[in-house]
Design a protein around this motif. Structure first.
Motif, PDB file in Angstrom:
ATOM      1  N   SER A 252      -4.756   6.420  -5.065  1.00 38.41           N
ATOM      2  CA  SER A 252      -3.721   6.413  -4.182  1.00 38.41           C
ATOM      3  C   SER A 252      -3.259   7.526  -3.661  1.00 38.41           C
ATOM      4  CB  SER A 252      -2.787   5.456  -4.433  1.00 38.41           C
ATOM      5  OG  SER A 252      -1.892   5.945  -5.679  1.00 38.41           O
TER       6      SER A 252
ATOM      7  N   ILE B   5       0.260   4.710  -1.730  1.00 38.31           N
ATOM      8  CA  ILE B   5      -0.437   3.855  -0.657  1.00 38.31           C
ATOM      9  C   ILE B   5      -2.096   4.174  -1.063  1.00 38.31           C
ATOM     10  CG2 ILE B   5      -1.114   3.626   1.630  1.00 38.31           C
ATOM     11  CD1 ILE B   5       1.764   3.367   1.276  1.00 38.31           C
TER      12      ILE B   5
ATOM     13  N   LEU C 115       0.631  -0.646   0.148  1.00 36.32           N
ATOM     14  CA  LEU C 115       1.351   0.057  -0.641  1.00 36.32           C
ATOM     15  C   LEU C 115       0.972  -0.861  -2.035  1.00 36.32           C
ATOM     16  CD1 LEU C 115       4.114   1.325  -0.959  1.00 36.32           C
ATOM     17  CD2 LEU C 115       5.258  -0.878  -0.470  1.00 36.32           C
TER      18      LEU C 115
ATOM     19  N   SER D 206       2.025  -4.382  -3.275  1.00 34.57           N
ATOM     20  CA  SER D 206       2.103  -5.353  -2.375  1.00 34.57           C
ATOM     21  C   SER D 206       3.170  -6.103  -2.261  1.00 34.57           C
ATOM     22  CB  SER D 206       0.783  -5.644  -2.140  1.00 34.57           C
ATOM     23  OG  SER D 206       0.470  -6.726  -3.416  1.00 34.57           O
TER      24      SER D 206
ATOM     25  N   LEU E 137       7.089  -5.792  -2.583  1.00 29.70           N
ATOM     26  CA  LEU E 137       7.998  -5.137  -1.534  1.00 29.70           C
ATOM     27  C   LEU E 137       8.715  -6.214  -1.150  1.00 29.70           C
ATOM     28  CD1 LEU E 137       8.591  -2.718   0.661  1.00 29.70           C
ATOM     29  CD2 LEU E 137       6.870  -3.773   1.785  1.00 29.70           C
TER      30      LEU E 137
ATOM     31  N   THR F 294      12.848  -5.564  -1.215  1.00 28.25           N
ATOM     32  CA  THR F 294      13.603  -5.474   0.299  1.00 28.25           C
ATOM     33  C   THR F 294      14.864  -6.384   0.154  1.00 28.25           C
ATOM     34  OG1 THR F 294      11.444  -4.842   1.383  1.00 28.25           O
ATOM     35  CG2 THR F 294      13.202  -5.765   2.498  1.00 28.25           C
TER      36      THR F 294
ATOM     37  N   GLN G 236      11.291  -4.263   5.615  1.00 28.62           N
ATOM     38  CA  GLN G 236      10.202  -3.999   5.064  1.00 28.62           C
ATOM     39  C   GLN G 236       9.465  -2.724   5.835  1.00 28.62           C
ATOM     40  OE1 GLN G 236       7.134  -6.880   4.099  1.00 28.62           O
ATOM     41  NE2 GLN G 236       8.775  -8.302   3.347  1.00 28.62           N
ATOM     42  N   GLN G 237       9.420  -2.806   7.102  1.00 29.55           N
ATOM     43  CA  GLN G 237       8.997  -1.780   7.884  1.00 29.55           C
ATOM     44  C   GLN G 237       9.560  -0.542   7.739  1.00 29.55           C
ATOM     45  OE1 GLN G 237       5.997  -2.079  10.512  1.00 29.55           O
ATOM     46  NE2 GLN G 237       5.811  -3.568   8.796  1.00 29.55           N
TER      47      GLN G 237
ATOM     48  N   PHE H  25      10.842   0.950   5.136  1.00 26.27           N
ATOM     49  CA  PHE H  25      10.280   1.627   3.891  1.00 26.27           C
ATOM     50  C   PHE H  25       8.829   1.907   4.201  1.00 26.27           C
ATOM     51  CE2 PHE H  25       8.380   1.685  -0.288  1.00 26.27           C
ATOM     52  CZ  PHE H  25       9.211   2.536  -0.690  1.00 26.27           C
ATOM     53  N   PHE H  26       7.905   0.843   4.375  1.00 25.70           N
ATOM     54  CA  PHE H  26       6.564   1.176   4.719  1.00 25.70           C
ATOM     55  C   PHE H  26       5.997   0.662   5.863  1.00 25.70           C
ATOM     56  CE2 PHE H  26       2.252  -0.915   3.571  1.00 25.70           C
ATOM     57  CZ  PHE H  26       1.672   0.148   3.560  1.00 25.70           C
TER      58      PHE H  26
ATOM     59  N   GLN I 293       3.100  -0.645   8.181  1.00 17.64           N
ATOM     60  CA  GLN I 293       1.781  -0.833   8.436  1.00 17.64           C
ATOM     61  C   GLN I 293       1.549  -1.985   9.482  1.00 17.64           C
ATOM     62  OE1 GLN I 293      -0.598  -2.373   4.926  1.00 17.64           O
ATOM     63  NE2 GLN I 293      -2.341  -2.822   6.390  1.00 17.64           N
TER      64      GLN I 293
ATOM     65  N   TYR J 188      11.930   2.048  -5.183  1.00 20.34           N
ATOM     66  CA  TYR J 188      10.864   0.976  -5.230  1.00 20.34           C
ATOM     67  C   TYR J 188       9.814   1.289  -6.227  1.00 20.34           C
ATOM     68  CZ  TYR J 188       6.748  -1.515  -3.781  1.00 20.34           C
ATOM     69  OH  TYR J 188       5.686  -2.312  -3.891  1.00 20.34           O
TER      70      TYR J 188
END
Length: 414
Positions: free
Chosen positions: A39, A43, A49, A52, A55, A59, A80-81, A83-84, A86, A111
């Protein structure tokens, strides 16, 4: 290689079984090391993440601290977006308000520290419960080795899921029900944070007349709900009910992914059935499980055997179940091993132990849903044994059946 090879499975003796456990444990450990070692900044090599699903819980904790509506899908997605990021990735949150009390605490940590604390704390409770079941069943094998080899354990770890905690609460409730009914009820009441896995519990407790357990569970669930109401406003329940309708639509529409789910409903949908037919299949299976448990429990006292059957039936009784939820099967597997195997039972138990490693890949890549069949066979075995025990039948079957062959007992020769 005759029928007896599979029927009696004498080749799967204690030493070979222990060797397979070591092999599976090493493979599971290697997969986690590979996942984390390759990772970059948390990631993995697939662009996901680490942790998974966790999160969503983390959150939620952050949103609660700033008083956002965690049951608003758009707001939850945006959090969520933040912080991470995708494209298209979103882990929905459908847990009832009592679970928010845990999520709120997780939100105080960054996190990855929160993920580590979560897995260590819930994993420790699950490990302790498994050790208690092993001790009660008279099995001397290492709980650490068994859990390191058990595929649902590594799936739970990589997803950061709630399965360790919920399974431990249900497993403890079963063990404590007779000697400590109030503590058992508290465990069952706390397990309502994931209610779909506990829908068989009230049924078995009612049939066996465990009124103190029922009362303690009901009081615990009510107090937990009142605590959540006081902490997060009564409107949170209306928000949860609204998002629950969204959850059902997402499940029926395949947004969650039928290959990821392990229920009869998901299997039927994966094979091309209509939602109505799939729900009919799920309903018939749920009714069959309910009827079998009622027959085994009728006019009997609650016992670890009935509890094992109840836990084995839990994944079949709900349409919303995933492979990580199958950590719950550790307890009926331990009970069966401690009771000794009859014909076909050792092979079916081995299948129930290992199947989660293949269920999702086969379903997602080839649309082959194996898990409902494995779960059904395992439930039949456990329930039949529970029925025999509750009727005080002799554990010694006909001479053709090698009853009492325990996997943990060392043989006299290699």
């Amino acid at each position: 290689m005759g029928v007896g090879f599979f029927r009696d499975a004498d080749w799967l003796g204690p030493r070979r079984a222990r060797g397979y456990l070591w092999l599976l444990a090493l493979l599971n450990l290697a997969s986690i090391v590979l996942l984390t070692g390759t990772s970059n900044g948390g990631i993995d090599r697939h662009g996901l993440l680490l942790g998974s699903d966790f999160l969503s819980f983390w959150t939620t904790g952050g949103m609660l601290q700033v008083q956002e509506n965690i049951y608003d899908p758009a707001a939850h997605f945006a959090a969520q977006q933040a912080f991470f990021v995708q494209e298209g990735a979103h882990t929905a949150f459908f847990y009832p308000p009592p679970f928010l009390l845990i999520c709120y605490l997780l939100g105080f940590l960054p996190y990855f520290p929160a993920l580590a604390v979560w897995l260590l704390a819930t994993g420790a409770v699950y490990f302790a419960t498994v050790r208690l079941w092993l001790r009660r069943s008279g099995i001397r094998w290492s709980a650490l080795l068994i859990l390191a080899a058990f595929p649902p354990v590594v799936i739970t770890v990589t997803h950061g899921q709630t399965s360790f905690l919920v399974a431990a609460l249900l497993g403890l409730g079963v063990l404590l029900a007779r000697a400590h009914p109030l503590l058992a009820g508290i465990c069952f009441g706390l397990a309502t944070i994931k209610p779909q896995l506990g829908i068989l519990i009230p049924l078995v407790l009612l049939v066996t007349g465990e009124w103190r357990v029922i009362a303690a569970a009901a009081v615990t669930a009510v107090l937990l709900g009142l605590a959540a109401t006081a902490a997060f406003d009564p409107a949170v329940w209306l928000d949860w009910i609204a998002v629950s309708e969204t959850a059902q639509a997402a499940m029926t529409g395949g947004l969650i992914g039928f290959g990821k789910m392990q229920s009869p409903f998901a299997a039927a949908m994966l094979l091309g059935a209509s939602p109505q037919f799939a729900y009919t299949v799920q309903g018939l299976v749920s009714l069959a499980v309910t009827g079998a448990l009622c027959r085994a429990a009728w006019r009997k006292s609650f016992s670890p055997a009935l509890g094992a059957a109840m836990l084995a039936g839990a994944p079949l009784a709900t349409p919303f179940v995933f492979d990580y939820d199958l950590v719950l099967l550790a307890f009926p597997l331990i009970w069966l091993t401690g009771s000794g195997f009859r014909r076909w039972e050792k092979l079916i138990a081995a299948g129930a132990f290992i199947a989660a490693a293949f269920a999702r890949p086969l379903a997602m890549s080839f649309s082959i849903p194996i898990m409902p069949l494995v779960l059904a066979a395992f439930f039949i075995v456990i329930t039949r044994r529970a029925l025999d025990e509750s009727n005080d039948r002799s554990p010694a079957p006909s001479p053709r059946i090698r009853s009492g062959a325990r996997l943990d007992a060392e043989p006299s020769s290699a």
